[in-house]
Design an enzyme around this catalytic site. Sequence first.
Site, mmCIF file in Angstrom:
data_model
loop_
_atom_site.group_PDB
_atom_site.id
_atom_site.type_symbol
_atom_site.label_atom_id
_atom_site.label_comp_id
_atom_site.label_asym_id
_atom_site.label_seq_id
_atom_site.Cartn_x
_atom_site.Cartn_y
_atom_site.Cartn_z
ATOM 1 N N HIS A 111 92.284 28.322 8.891
ATOM 2 C CA HIS A 111 93.469 28.873 9.748
ATOM 3 C C HIS A 111 93.020 29.333 11.137
ATOM 4 C CE1 HIS A 111 95.525 26.050 7.078
ATOM 5 N NE2 HIS A 111 95.486 27.009 6.163
ATOM 6 N N ASP A 115 97.669 39.733 9.870
ATOM 7 C CA ASP A 115 98.183 39.990 8.484
ATOM 8 C C ASP A 115 97.286 39.893 7.413
ATOM 9 O OD1 ASP A 115 100.101 37.122 7.578
ATOM 10 O OD2 ASP A 115 98.104 37.523 8.784
#
Length: 299
Positions: free
Chosen positions: A231, A8
């Site tokens: 992340h 995303d």
Amino acid sequence: MRIILDTDPGLDDAMTFVLASVLTDIVGITTVAGNVSLENATKNALALVSSLDMDCPVVSGAHINLSGDSPNAAHIHGVDGLGGIRLPAHKRLASGSDVTEFLLRSSREVNHLWIVSIGPLTNIALAIERDKDFANRIAGISMMGGSSTHGNVTSVAEFNVWADPEAADIVLNSGATIKMSGLNLTHQLKSSDSWLRGLPDTKKSNMFRNFARALHDTLETLTGQREAALHDPCALLALTHPSLFTFQSRRVDVELSGKHTRGMTIVESRPSRAQDTGNVLVGYELETNAVLQLIGSSL
Ligand code: RIB
Ligand code: CA
């Protein structure tokens, strides 16, 4: 290492594109609404594969989560998803939008295929729901998501799981081999301006540095700190360089209904129960300096 990157983009997703273009053989990119709208996620993915000269297809996926909502993290990544960074114009087009068919076909045609999931798990859950054998055909799923400690979007829930908890629940109970790089792990890998200055002066390194600095700019306004947990890169590097990471098998469940806890990943870690049959390999430690060194030497 043959992967499909489900993403995303998103600034830390963009950094993962750069690393994946060097470290893996990318079968395809599947986009999902998350940080930003599906339209912007797909637009960013196309610009990224063009800038990185990647010849893999980009297949547009789910525009809403399994509950019919479309949460976002524009306050971190910007409405455009790349913190205002404009990549060069290009003529790339998405290769259709039947992401479920693409995932299922790839799992039949590609041996030892890993799914690197760095956004909400909607696309992967839809593939599992359509064909239960999908989970057994792929080598596994290396996901950035969840946490064995604190959350980020709420005090207990991490964004990717929180954005589609029902999808996460389906995936974690699918029987697939799952490596979970949660916030307890990813916060051990942080970029700083001084580290970025030490990265090489190459096209891909400069792209990585620009995405990281855009993240630093946003996080400085929110936290006062010019640093960012990497992340999404964790989920990729945990797959390509497993010796630098420690994972333990644990029972992990997803909270679906708690007023304050929806989207939380509950990791069974009671000493008496830790040996229970786990459904997830949970990431607990990484060798920070070695991983930072690895990123620098890969770019
Ligand atoms: O919680 C971090 C995750 O949420 C990362 O994948 C980031 O890109 C956002 O999607
Ligand atoms: Ca992401």
